[in-house]
Enzyme design. Structure first.
Site, mmCIF file in Angstrom:
data_model
loop_
_atom_site.group_PDB
_atom_site.id
_atom_site.type_symbol
_atom_site.label_atom_id
_atom_site.label_comp_id
_atom_site.label_asym_id
_atom_site.label_seq_id
_atom_site.Cartn_x
_atom_site.Cartn_y
_atom_site.Cartn_z
ATOM 1 C CG ASP A 179 80.202 55.788 67.266
ATOM 2 O OD1 ASP A 179 79.229 55.892 66.499
ATOM 3 O OD2 ASP A 179 80.902 56.759 67.587
ATOM 4 C CG HIS A 180 74.054 54.523 66.687
ATOM 5 N ND1 HIS A 180 74.294 55.614 67.479
ATOM 6 C CD2 HIS A 180 73.228 54.967 65.710
ATOM 7 C CE1 HIS A 180 73.639 56.655 67.003
ATOM 8 N NE2 HIS A 180 72.968 56.286 65.924
ATOM 9 C CG HIS A 242 77.562 59.367 66.559
ATOM 10 N ND1 HIS A 242 77.865 58.171 67.147
ATOM 11 C CD2 HIS A 242 76.465 59.825 67.207
ATOM 12 C CE1 HIS A 242 76.985 57.919 68.105
ATOM 13 N NE2 HIS A 242 76.130 58.909 68.163
HETATM 14 C C1 BG6 Z 1 72.824 59.579 69.495
HETATM 15 C C2 BG6 Z 1 72.709 60.933 70.123
HETATM 16 O O1 BG6 Z 1 74.045 58.969 69.850
HETATM 17 O O2 BG6 Z 1 72.758 59.729 68.076
HETATM 18 C C3 BG6 Z 1 71.418 61.594 69.720
HETATM 19 O O3 BG6 Z 1 72.767 60.807 71.535
HETATM 20 C C4 BG6 Z 1 71.300 61.659 68.225
HETATM 21 O O4 BG6 Z 1 71.293 62.894 70.269
HETATM 22 C C5 BG6 Z 1 71.543 60.286 67.619
HETATM 23 O O5 BG6 Z 1 69.989 62.084 67.907
HETATM 24 C C6 BG6 Z 1 71.633 60.373 66.112
HETATM 25 O O6 BG6 Z 1 71.635 59.088 65.586
HETATM 26 P P1 BG6 Z 1 70.977 58.779 64.162
HETATM 27 O O7 BG6 Z 1 71.252 57.326 63.959
HETATM 28 O O8 BG6 Z 1 69.522 59.123 64.283
HETATM 29 O O9 BG6 Z 1 71.689 59.667 63.202
#
Ligand code: BG6
Length: 503
Positions: A179-180, A242
């Site tokens: 989960d990044h 997230h």
């Molecule tokens: C991804 C989603 O996991 O996270 C995207 O699939 C979203 O739709 C993105 O834009 C948001 O990540 P960050 O790091 O730009 O907040």
């Protein structure tokens, strides 16, 4: 930082977007920082029949080209290899095994392999099965780890199915569900802010906190991902994973040690304590919206239903706002508000802790003075930092109070190397550290929270999906969720918050 053991990273889905845009650039970043082991290789795997050289040159386009990076890029490229394979076909896997054996012996790398599933989710069940079929899950002669990208299922049932299936072939300690958000420095900093300071924890509870809001606003729309997004929507795409991770880190009890299972146990308990939302209540505590065509400045911006890959009658939400309670000793009665959406006015992710007002408004007798609403803003991106709003005396006669900002900006520490989210997580997996990866039980528990919402939307098409013009803060009705206050409408800048607003 300790270098990981020599290994080969196998990326399934090597011709996909994630590989080009995130994985290869993050690996290059680790390479430049000398964080990769001396003996290391990437084996890209996909169906297209291309050579190692062709793969190398395709990946080069996504690296930061400049005369300064040129030598590093050509050395890095030498570590990239490619194998064409029909990943759904069991008969093809011996080819993969042979290729890995050959690379291992030519490059002097032990049989330590990380398999990264960057493929459509339909292959998440098949690839692990076929890897196990040829013994590539067997850690006797070297570690075997499997990184799985989201989505981890599309609802509770499919998530349970997926976990069960993965565990048929790999043990939980070989699984890394990425989960990044957990790879973001500022998300990890939530733990540090809470547990390295003596001043926050004593007031981090229902006695002092009025409510908490978590916002992740995006100014972009669905871009070229309409096909995927239309089957997902904001709840599955952002909230279940997230934003629940952010919620977990804000609400969890202090872990006993900073170690994978200690932290994951506490996160799990938070998800288990979220009060279930009955299907019949969904309409009152969850607001969904979809962006519609509008003018932003001089530009005419497309509505969601006109985006490529999106059903013109789509009822997929691009905005969601919800109210939750965590029924435990610490949080009893404190509302948590979570909001996310695409095509909002700014790209901002932050958590705001709203503290209770003073019990007696000593300075409230002046007609133009409102009680100070102390807020702690934990800014995840951009302008990463922390801001505390407190009341101060306005110089001069009497006791006039003004709210001022005490703020810290992360870039003040920026002489240290800050890895990208993917870089950090890849490195952790290489080192066998799963702390910042989601555990299967927590993923399922998070699905349990959203499942009644998904059911209600499916079973009651009458629950409105409110249109909001692209470039606005979502449906106005979302304001009604916050009974005793209002959402914060954040600007890109955290510096000089309240004085000017950058969108
Ligand atoms: C991804 C989603 O996991 O996270 C995207 O699939 C979203 O739709 C993105 O834009 C948001 O990540 P960050 O790091 O730009 O907040």
């Amino acid at each position: 930082m300790k270098q990981p053991e020599s290994h080969i990273l196998v990326i399934f889905g090597a011709s996909g977007d994630l590989t080009k845009r995130k994985l290869i650039p993050s690996l290059f970043e680790l390479y430049v920082q000398k964080l990769l082991p001396e003996d290391f290789a990437v084996l890209g795997v996909a169906r297209t029949d291309i050579s190692d050289d062709e793969f190398r040159s395709r990946m080069k386009e996504f690296l930061p080209l400049s005369p300064a990076t040129d030598p590093a890029i050509s050395n890095f490229q030498k570590r990239l290899f490619y194998q064409s394979l029909s990943t759904s076909d069991a008969q093809d896997y011996p080819i993969l095994k042979e290729r890995l054996d050959a690379l291992s012996s030519n490059l002097n790398i032990p049989a330590n392999y990380i398999f990264y599933l960057s493929t459509p989710p339909s292959l998440y069940e098949i690839i692990p099965q076929h890897l196990a079929g040829i013994g590539l899950n067997d850690a006797t002669n070297g570690f075997k780890r499997l990184i799985v990208e989201k989505p981890f299922g599309t609802d509770l049932n499919t998530a349970q199915q997926l976990n069960k299936n993965l565990l048929n072939y790999f043990a939980e300690d070989q699984l890394y569900r990425i989960d990044h958000y957990l790879g973001k420095e500022t998300v990890q900093n939530l733990l540090v802010t809470r547990f390295s300071n003596g001043i926050f924890e004593p007031i981090w509870n229902h006695n002092f906190i009025h409510h908490i809001e978590i916002t992740s606003a995006e100014s972009l729309g669905v871009e070229n991902r309409g096909g995927y997004y239309d089957h997902s929507g904001a709840m599955r795409d952002m909230v279940q994973n997230h934003l629940f991770q952010v919620l977990g880190l804000i609400a969890m009890e202090p872990p006993v040690v900073i170690e994978a299972n200690a932290i994951r146990n506490e996160l799990l308990k938070v998800f288990q304590s979220v009060r279930p939302i009955p299907e019949t209540e969904v309409q009152n505590v969850v607001i969904r919206g979809q962006y519609t065509q509008s003018h932003i400045g001089k530009d005419l911006v497309k509505g969601y239903r006109d985006e490529p890959g999106v059903n013109p009658q789509s009822r997929t939400e691009t905005f969601v706002a919800l109210k939750l309670f965590i029924d435990n000793w610490r949080w009893g009665g404190v509302p948590f508000y979570i909001r996310t959406g695409k095509k909002l006015p700014a790209r901002v992710t932050e958590a705001v802790i709203h503290f209770k007002n003073t019990p007696h408004h000593l300075f409230g007798n002046q007609t133009d003075v409102l009680p100070v609403n102390n807020q702690l803003v934990l800014r995840i991106q951009p302008d990463e930092g922390i801001l505390l709003k407190i009341g101060m005396k306005v110089p001069g006669a009497g006791f006039r109070v003004q709210t001022v900002n005490l703020d810290f900006h992360y870039d003040e520490l920026s002489d240290a190397y800050l890895p990208s989210a993917y870089g950090r997580l890849l490195l952790d997996c290489m080192q066998g550290d799963a702390t910042l990866y989601s555990r299967g039980d927590a993923v399922e528990e998070a699905w349990k929270i959203v499942q009644p919402i998904l059911n209600a939307w499916k079973n009651n098409p009458d629950i409105p999906i409110y249109g909001y013009p692209a470039g606005t803060w979502g449906p106005e009705i979302a304001d009604r969720l916050v009974e005793d206050g209002s959402w914060r409408y954040p600007c890109k800048n955290l510096a000089r918050d309240g004085e000017y607003c950058e969108l």
